[in-house]
Design an enzyme around this catalytic site. Structure first.
Site, mmCIF file in Angstrom:
data_model
loop_
_atom_site.group_PDB
_atom_site.id
_atom_site.type_symbol
_atom_site.label_atom_id
_atom_site.label_comp_id
_atom_site.label_asym_id
_atom_site.label_seq_id
_atom_site.Cartn_x
_atom_site.Cartn_y
_atom_site.Cartn_z
ATOM 1 N N ASP A 152 34.178 43.209 16.238
ATOM 2 C CA ASP A 152 33.446 43.418 17.493
ATOM 3 C C ASP A 152 33.264 42.101 18.243
ATOM 4 O OD1 ASP A 152 32.993 46.204 17.189
ATOM 5 O OD2 ASP A 152 31.354 45.804 15.797
ATOM 6 N N ASP A 166 36.465 38.416 12.641
ATOM 7 C CA ASP A 166 35.469 39.440 12.909
ATOM 8 C C ASP A 166 36.169 40.473 13.813
ATOM 9 O OD1 ASP A 166 32.988 40.756 13.226
ATOM 10 O OD2 ASP A 166 32.581 39.638 15.051
ATOM 11 N N ASP A 223 30.111 49.929 17.982
ATOM 12 C CA ASP A 223 28.970 50.812 17.694
ATOM 13 C C ASP A 223 28.187 51.174 18.958
ATOM 14 O OD1 ASP A 223 29.398 51.165 14.999
ATOM 15 O OD2 ASP A 223 28.122 49.504 14.381
ATOM 16 N N ASP A 275 32.187 35.610 16.290
ATOM 17 C CA ASP A 275 31.297 35.413 17.442
ATOM 18 C C ASP A 275 29.820 35.551 17.111
ATOM 19 O OD1 ASP A 275 30.080 38.268 18.576
ATOM 20 O OD2 ASP A 275 31.833 38.481 17.307
ATOM 21 N N ASP A 287 31.232 44.298 10.425
ATOM 22 C CA ASP A 287 30.094 45.204 10.229
ATOM 23 C C ASP A 287 30.262 46.483 11.055
ATOM 24 O OD1 ASP A 287 27.784 46.026 9.087
ATOM 25 O OD2 ASP A 287 26.459 44.613 10.108
#
Length: 241
Positions: free
Chosen positions: A10, A8, A19, A179, A99
C-alpha cells in the site's frame, strides 16, 4: 550473490491504501459511523474483518471488489521498476511484506502480470467463505511492542533471510522500499551495506529523519524516492558496483 528487494504494498507499489480503497464498494461509498468508530489502534486486521462482513451483508460480491481493486493506480514509475526487476531477476530476489491481504495483492499482481517478479508475498491470509464474504486472518503472532499485533515486518524479514541462509542463499545487501510507520521496525534491522528507501513525504521518511535528528543509531544508508524511476537509477548504480 543477489540483492534482496523488500517491498511494502500500500502506498508503495500501489498509489493508495487497498483497505480504504475498497470502501468505494460500500453503499454511498462510506462506512456507517459506528463501524468507523469500532477501530482500535493496533487491531486493524480485526477492523477490516468487520468491514468485509459489512460489505458482504450489503450484497457486495467478489467480482465487484475485484473490479475496484484492479482499478487502483500503481505508484508513479512502479510499472517501469517492476519490469526492470523482471529483466534483471538474475541479480535480484524480490519479496512483499504487507499489512494488506493475500486476496487484494493477488488480484493486483495478476491483473498487471507481475506475479513472476516476486519470489514470495508475506501478508494477512484472506479468502471468500461459502456465503461470499471476504474473511481475513492475522499473518502471525509476535512479541514486538512497536508493531501492530498481527504483523511485525522485522520478524518476517529476519526469518526469511535466516531461512534463505540455510538454503545457501546469502544476500550482498537488502534494499527495503516502503512508506509507512510499520516499515520503521524492519528498517532498523538493516545493516551497514543495506539501503532503506522511504517514499518522500510519507511516515517512514519523516520518522527516519526524526531519528537522524535525535542521533538514534541506524546502520543502513537512506535514499528517499518519489518515483519508481529513481529507484531504477539507484539499483543500476548498485549492480554496477
Amino acid at each position: 550473490m543477489k540483492i534482496l528487494l523488500v517491498f511494502d504494498f500500500d502506498n508503495t507499489i500501489i498509489d493508495d491504501n487497498s483497505d480504504t480503497w475498497i470502501v468505494q464498494c460500500a453503499p454511498e461509498k462510506k462506512l456507517p459511523i459506528e463501524l468507523q468508530d469500532s477501530y482500535k489502534k493496533g487491531f486493524w486486521t480485526e477492523f477490516m474483518g468487520r468491514v468485509f462482513k459489512y460489505l458482504g451483508d450489503e450484497g457486495v460480491r467478489e467480482d465487484e471488489m475485484k473490479r475496484a481493486m484492479i482499478s487502483m493506480p500503481f505508484t508513479p514509475g512502479m510499472v517501469e521498476l517492476l519490469n526492470f526487476i523482471r529483466e534483471n531477476k538474475n541479480k535480484f530476489d524480490c519479496i512483499i511484506i504487507s499489512d494488506s491481504n493475500s486476496v487484494f495483492i493477488d488480484w493486483v499482481l495478476e491483473a498487471a502480470s507481475f506475479h513472476d517478479v516476486f519470489d514470495k508475498v508475506f501478508t494477512n491470509p484472506a479468502a471468500f467463505d461459502s456465503s461470499g464474504h471476504l474473511t481475513v486472518e492475522k499473518y502471525h503472532t509476535h512479541s514486538c511492542t512497536r508493531c501492530p499485533q498481527n504483523l511485525c515486518k522485522n520478524v518476517v524479514l529476519v526469518e526469511f533471510v535466516g531461512e534463505q541462509l540455510q538454503q545457501g542463499v546469502n544476500y550482498t545487501r537488502i534494499v527495503y522500499i516502503g512508506d509507512g510507520g510499520n516499515d520503521v521496525c524492519p528498517v532498523t534491522f538493516l545493516k551497514k551495506n543495506d539501503v532503506a528507501m522511504p517514499r518522500k513525504g510519507y511516515a517512514l521518511q519523516k520518522t527516519l529523519y526524526r531519528m537522524c535528528q535525535n542521533l538514534e543509531p541506524m546502520e543502513s544508508s537512506v535514499v528517499s524516492w518519489s518515483s519508481g524511476v529513481e529507484i531504477i537509477s539507484y539499483l543500476q548504480f548498485l549492480i554496477k558496483e
